[in-house]
Design an enzyme around this catalytic site. Structure first.
Site, mmCIF file in Angstrom:
data_model
loop_
_atom_site.group_PDB
_atom_site.id
_atom_site.type_symbol
_atom_site.label_atom_id
_atom_site.label_comp_id
_atom_site.label_asym_id
_atom_site.label_seq_id
_atom_site.Cartn_x
_atom_site.Cartn_y
_atom_site.Cartn_z
ATOM 1 N N ASP A 1 -8.031 3.654 1.309
ATOM 2 C CA ASP A 1 -7.107 4.042 2.362
ATOM 3 C C ASP A 1 -7.892 4.536 3.589
ATOM 4 O O ASP A 1 -8.619 5.525 3.500
ATOM 5 C CB ASP A 1 -6.230 5.177 1.805
ATOM 6 C CG ASP A 1 -5.107 5.528 2.739
ATOM 7 O OD1 ASP A 1 -5.104 5.040 3.878
ATOM 8 O OD2 ASP A 1 -4.235 6.290 2.307
ATOM 9 N N CYS B 1 0.867 -1.182 0.000
ATOM 10 C CA CYS B 1 0.000 0.000 0.000
ATOM 11 C C CYS B 1 0.903 1.230 0.000
ATOM 12 O O CYS B 1 2.086 1.129 -0.352
ATOM 13 C CB CYS B 1 -0.966 -0.015 1.175
ATOM 14 S SG CYS B 1 -0.188 0.046 2.798
ATOM 15 N N ARG C 1 -3.247 -0.647 5.446
ATOM 16 C CA ARG C 1 -3.814 -1.736 4.654
ATOM 17 C C ARG C 1 -2.883 -2.932 4.465
ATOM 18 O O ARG C 1 -3.297 -4.082 4.657
ATOM 19 C CB ARG C 1 -4.263 -1.204 3.284
ATOM 20 C CG ARG C 1 -5.412 -0.237 3.364
ATOM 21 C CD ARG C 1 -5.583 0.515 2.067
ATOM 22 N NE ARG C 1 -4.455 1.428 1.839
ATOM 23 C CZ ARG C 1 -4.267 2.127 0.730
ATOM 24 N NH1 ARG C 1 -5.121 1.994 -0.264
ATOM 25 N NH2 ARG C 1 -3.232 2.945 0.623
HETATM 26 P P1 4NP Z 1 -1.744 2.840 4.122
HETATM 27 O O1 4NP Z 1 -2.338 4.201 4.731
HETATM 28 O O2 4NP Z 1 -1.240 3.171 2.741
HETATM 29 O O3 4NP Z 1 -2.909 1.916 4.097
HETATM 30 O O4 4NP Z 1 -0.645 2.411 5.078
HETATM 31 C C1 4NP Z 1 -1.624 5.400 4.748
HETATM 32 C C2 4NP Z 1 -0.746 5.649 5.768
HETATM 33 C C3 4NP Z 1 -0.039 6.849 5.788
HETATM 34 C C4 4NP Z 1 -0.229 7.773 4.791
HETATM 35 C C5 4NP Z 1 -1.097 7.524 3.770
HETATM 36 C C6 4NP Z 1 -1.780 6.318 3.741
HETATM 37 N N1 4NP Z 1 0.465 9.011 4.826
HETATM 38 O O5 4NP Z 1 0.289 9.814 3.901
HETATM 39 O O6 4NP Z 1 1.229 9.253 5.760
#
Ligand code: 4NP
Length: 166
Positions: free
Chosen positions: A130, A12, A18
């Site tokens: 997300d 992800c 995720r």
């Molecule tokens: P992930 O969620 O891609 O599901 O781990 C996110 C975690 C952090 C960020 C964006 C999405 N961020 O921009 O910091």
């Protein structure tokens, strides 16, 4: 002779919501089916800003309620991973686009699959959204979609591995 493990990398953006959840869901599935010895399951992010961190506290809480202890430490995907893993699973289209850019050969591009292609129980999603900027429902939705998709994905992989062994 020890069989070569089939290596699955869940990917992800941040590797704190995720994909570590997807890793936990898939790991439990292979454990439950007695096929853990055939697999190596890991996760990574296309963005490295959270490297070294445990999964987001909210995801850990929601996952724990379903019996998953998420202890992965976030890391950014590398070009080496694209060669090393057998299957690279993108959570959404942006992840896929980043992975295609990272791939160095057509064979590496072919390893990339979309988790959304394995979602069967929710007609509104062909990706895992997300949850980072969402409330509790976002984390529950992500886990619901992942639990559904990982069953289908594992079924497909096991069928393929059995076919190869025959
Ligand atoms: P992930 O969620 O891609 O599901 O781990 C996110 C975690 C952090 C960020 C964006 C999405 N961020 O921009 O910091």
């Amino acid at each position: 002779m020890e069989e070569k493990k089939y290596k699955i990398l869940m990917v992800c953006l941040g590797n704190i919501c995720r994909s570590p959840a997807a890793e936990g869901v898939m790991q439990r599935l292979v454990d439950e089916r007695g096929v853990a010895h055939l697999f190596e399951i890991d996760s990574a992010g296309t963005y490295g800003g959270h490297s070294g961190q445990l999964p987001d506290q909210r995801m850990r809480v929601h996952a724990r309620r379903r019996g998953y202890e998420l202890t992965h430490r976030a890391r950014r995907i590398t070009g080496y991973d694209m060669g090393d893993f057998d299957m690279i699973v993108a959570m959404d289209d942006a992840n896929r686009a980043d992975l295609v850019r990272l791939a160095r050969t057509p064979e590496e591009v072919q390893k990339i699959v979309m988790i959304g292609d394995y979602i069967t129980q929710n007609p509104h999603y062909d990706y895992v959204p997300d949850p980072y900027y969402e409330g509790s429902e976002g984390f529950e939705l992500a886990l619901d979609l992942l639990e559904d998709a990982c069953v289908q994905l594992l079924n497909e992989i096991l069928a393929k591995l059995m076919e190869q062994n025959n």
